[in-house]
Design an enzyme around this catalytic site. Structure first.
Site, PDB file in Angstrom:
ATOM      1  N   LYS A  10       0.834  -1.213   0.000  1.00  0.00           N
ATOM      2  CA  LYS A  10       0.000   0.000   0.000  1.00  0.00           C
ATOM      3  C   LYS A  10       0.868   1.263   0.000  1.00  0.00           C
ATOM      4  CE  LYS A  10      -3.927  -2.300   2.240  1.00  0.00           C
ATOM      5  NZ  LYS A  10      -4.963  -2.192   3.316  1.00  0.00           N
ATOM      6  N   TYR A  50     -12.415  -1.601  -3.803  1.00  0.00           N
ATOM      7  CA  TYR A  50     -12.964  -1.861  -2.469  1.00  0.00           C
ATOM      8  C   TYR A  50     -14.483  -1.739  -2.428  1.00  0.00           C
ATOM      9  CZ  TYR A  50      -8.367  -2.113  -0.193  1.00  0.00           C
ATOM     10  OH  TYR A  50      -7.118  -2.504   0.221  1.00  0.00           O
ATOM     11  N   ASN A 113      -2.189   0.036   6.948  1.00  0.00           N
ATOM     12  CA  ASN A 113      -1.692  -1.260   7.426  1.00  0.00           C
ATOM     13  C   ASN A 113      -0.773  -1.976   6.430  1.00  0.00           C
ATOM     14  OD1 ASN A 113      -3.631  -2.094   5.635  1.00  0.00           O
ATOM     15  ND2 ASN A 113      -4.707  -3.425   7.062  1.00  0.00           N
ATOM     16  N   HIS A 116      -2.104  -5.599   1.595  1.00  0.00           N
ATOM     17  CA  HIS A 116      -3.394  -6.258   1.398  1.00  0.00           C
ATOM     18  C   HIS A 116      -3.163  -7.712   0.997  1.00  0.00           C
ATOM     19  CE1 HIS A 116      -7.458  -7.004  -0.167  1.00  0.00           C
ATOM     20  NE2 HIS A 116      -6.870  -7.549  -1.213  1.00  0.00           N
ATOM     21  N   GLU A 127      -9.508  -9.678  -8.047  1.00  0.00           N
ATOM     22  CA  GLU A 127      -8.561  -8.600  -7.710  1.00  0.00           C
ATOM     23  C   GLU A 127      -7.360  -8.614  -8.659  1.00  0.00           C
ATOM     24  OE1 GLU A 127      -9.709  -8.622  -2.952  1.00  0.00           O
ATOM     25  OE2 GLU A 127      -7.677  -9.146  -3.560  1.00  0.00           O
TER      26      GLU A 127
HETATM   27  P1  CMP Z   1      -7.555  -4.641   3.397  1.00  0.00           P
HETATM   28  O1  CMP Z   1      -7.256  -6.038   3.802  1.00  0.00           O
HETATM   29  O2  CMP Z   1      -6.805  -4.060   2.289  1.00  0.00           O
HETATM   30  O3  CMP Z   1      -9.119  -4.558   3.058  1.00  0.00           O
HETATM   31  C1  CMP Z   1     -10.004  -3.587   3.551  1.00  0.00           C
HETATM   32  C2  CMP Z   1      -9.307  -2.499   4.251  1.00  0.00           C
HETATM   33  O4  CMP Z   1     -10.113  -1.604   4.971  1.00  0.00           O
HETATM   34  C3  CMP Z   1      -8.401  -3.090   5.296  1.00  0.00           C
HETATM   35  O5  CMP Z   1      -7.317  -3.698   4.668  1.00  0.00           O
HETATM   36  C4  CMP Z   1      -8.078  -1.900   6.164  1.00  0.00           C
HETATM   37  O6  CMP Z   1      -6.906  -1.230   5.767  1.00  0.00           O
HETATM   38  C5  CMP Z   1      -9.281  -1.015   5.941  1.00  0.00           C
HETATM   39  N1  CMP Z   1     -10.001  -0.894   7.196  1.00  0.00           N
HETATM   40  C6  CMP Z   1     -10.600  -1.876   7.880  1.00  0.00           C
HETATM   41  N2  CMP Z   1     -11.143  -1.374   8.999  1.00  0.00           N
HETATM   42  C7  CMP Z   1     -10.871  -0.057   9.016  1.00  0.00           C
HETATM   43  C8  CMP Z   1     -11.163   0.999   9.903  1.00  0.00           C
HETATM   44  N3  CMP Z   1     -11.852   0.789  11.036  1.00  0.00           N
HETATM   45  N4  CMP Z   1     -10.702   2.229   9.591  1.00  0.00           N
HETATM   46  C9  CMP Z   1     -10.009   2.440   8.448  1.00  0.00           C
HETATM   47  N5  CMP Z   1      -9.709   1.465   7.567  1.00  0.00           N
HETATM   48  C10 CMP Z   1     -10.134   0.238   7.850  1.00  0.00           C
END
Ligand code: CMP
Length: 142
Positions: A10, A50, A113, A116, A127
């Site tokens: 990311k 998403y 985070n 993905h 995807e």
């Molecule tokens: P990812 O696995 O890429 O798929 C969905 C994403 O939504 C997840 O990683 C997080 O980065 C994001 N996400 C999930 N929960 C939250 C939250 N409470 N606030 C912001 N982002 C979120």
């Protein structure tokens, strides 16, 4: 079974100059890279990727973040790739991620985070098709 999963390093991973370190760990863990590029999503294309989270309160923040800079999608191949990769990256919330996982080591928050990983073989295919044309995927049968 040998599976494929779609990962994205990311924008926070790219900003922190962790492309090399994270990619090294991915390969060390036995995932074979069969496609890779650097690209930048627009807010709209991030929204498409998403779309399943459209109704979530964090959807707008998520799309802003994912379009905030370049990212590095890859298709990875390995026995049991979907489950093994999710174990390898750790829980979505880095505070809950197991020690030694990518998110535990590098992620700042549940939103930012680092990485993905697809949650199913079917979603992995969707995807992968989102980011890669057929001719961009190496038919790695090593
Ligand atoms: P990812 O696995 O890429 O798929 C969905 C994403 O939504 C997840 O990683 C997080 O980065 C994001 N996400 C999930 N929960 C939250 C939250 N409470 N606030 C912001 N982002 C979120």
């Amino acid at each position: 079974a040998v599976e494929r999963t779609l990962t994205i390093l990311k924008p926070d991973c790219v900003r922190k100059e962790l492309i090399g370190e994270v990619t090294r760990r991915i390969q060390e863990a036995g995932f074979k890279i069969v496609a890779l590029k650097m690209t930048r999503l627009t807010k709209d294309t991030a929204g498409g990727f998403y779309a399943v989270h459209k109704e979530r309160p964090f959807y707008n923040e998520l799309c802003e973040f994912m379009s905030s800079g370049p990212c590095v999608p890859m298709i990875l191949e390995k026995e049991n790739a979907i489950e093994d990769f999710r174990t390898f990256i750790g829980a979505t919330d880095p505070d809950e991620a197991e020690e030694g996982t990518i998110r535990a080591d590098f992620a700042d928050s549940v939103g930012e985070n680092i990485i993905h990983g697809s949650d199913s073989v079917e979603n992995g295919k969707k995807e992968s098709n989102f980011f890669f044309a057929e001719q961009e995927v190496v038919a790695n049968k090593a």
